[in-house]
Design a protein around this motif. Sequence first.
Motif, PDB file in Angstrom:
ATOM      1  N   GLN A 209     -44.517  -6.957  25.863  1.00 57.43           N
ATOM      2  CA  GLN A 209     -45.472  -7.756  24.860  1.00 57.43           C
ATOM      3  C   GLN A 209     -44.749  -7.532  23.823  1.00 57.43           C
ATOM      4  O   GLN A 209     -44.803  -6.992  22.802  1.00 57.43           O
ATOM      5  CB  GLN A 209     -47.261  -7.193  25.383  1.00 57.43           C
TER       6      GLN A 209
ATOM      7  N   GLU B  61     -42.638  -4.685  19.708  1.00 56.32           N
ATOM      8  CA  GLU B  61     -43.270  -5.031  20.538  1.00 56.32           C
ATOM      9  C   GLU B  61     -43.572  -4.163  21.825  1.00 56.32           C
ATOM     10  O   GLU B  61     -43.184  -2.290  21.321  1.00 56.32           O
ATOM     11  CB  GLU B  61     -41.580  -5.310  22.012  1.00 56.32           C
TER      12      GLU B  61
ATOM     13  N   SER C 222     -45.028 -14.863  24.139  1.00 54.58           N
ATOM     14  CA  SER C 222     -45.620 -13.535  23.944  1.00 54.58           C
ATOM     15  C   SER C 222     -47.424 -14.278  24.866  1.00 54.58           C
ATOM     16  O   SER C 222     -48.130 -12.945  23.911  1.00 54.58           O
ATOM     17  CB  SER C 222     -46.409 -13.402  22.078  1.00 54.58           C
TER      18      SER C 222
END
Length: 349
Positions: free
Chosen positions: A130, A199, A329
């Motif tokens: 992510q 991330e 995302s």
Amino acid sequence: MSLLTDLVNLNLSETTDKIIAEYIWVGGSGMDMRSKARTLPGPVSDPSELPKWNYDGSSTGQAPGEDSEVILYPQAIFKDPFRRGNNILVMCDAYTPAGEPIPTNKRHAAAKVFSHPDVVAEVPWYGIEQEYTLLQKDVKWPVGWPIGGFPGPQGPYYCSVGADKSFGRDIVDAHYKACLYAGITISGINGEVMPGQWEFQVGPAVGISAGDEIWRITEVAGVVVSFDPKPIPGDWNGAGAHCNYSTKSMREDGGYEIIKKAIDKLGMRHKEHIAAYGEGNERRLTGHHETADINTFLWGVANRGASIRVGRDTEKEGKGYFEDRRPASNMDPYIVTSMIAETTILWKP
């Protein structure tokens, strides 16, 4: 202020068995998180022990004012890193009073896919990367960037160290520890190519638990978290949510052939997947900045400019996993994970 801090950090277990359960659900945009808390008589270890609850769906864009009640079904429990003690965070999905999933409840359909016997037998594993961007609250510009200006070009920021290259590490580390405390299967973090972008990775998680664990559960004072797939136009990397995936058959001897067949099926349904992989993804999937063009499907070994990347270890071992690099995302993890399973396991071309 110290008195307020003392009250916030009160250890309730010293005086009562009661706990606070923070019910969390996805709001009307499909991306906004909503929550409210209730007191329970004692500690809880399983979602089945929790009562259903309701909320005003007309205030979240999920129900009309004349019939506004929406019902929360508890689905997953995590330890609360903010209140601590026996207090919990409760991930929920939402239904009408008649028991029908509301349109923004994507978990319900995903659960059907993951409960299919053929999917259960394949024990699908997911690892979701992510990416997100930390923005300065008042100007909505990445942290560490000069107001109204730009930092130096990309290159020194990825996995960087140093106050002139790594921006927001204190916030990222706080989030990392909060996830570990909560029991999330967070497997790591790193600074990304664009400065101010980071991330975290969740996984390996089995089936629907990947969706339950990826939803953003923390609030960080003073900054705004953006999941826009291309927060800054121009020569800057976008933000994705790469989805690493394997099945039991892929992880066993001969799995590389199963992987190639699965990738072929993903290519046949490329348009359907792209349509479900996040809003504004066309601004990110340009064929530049470590992406494949949105209209092109291609795969390769160790190729970060491909739609699907297969790792060198997988090629060498003849089994393992692959990475779908297309999700944005701002994707919905329930949609992405269940769709990959449905296409690669259940769909018959």
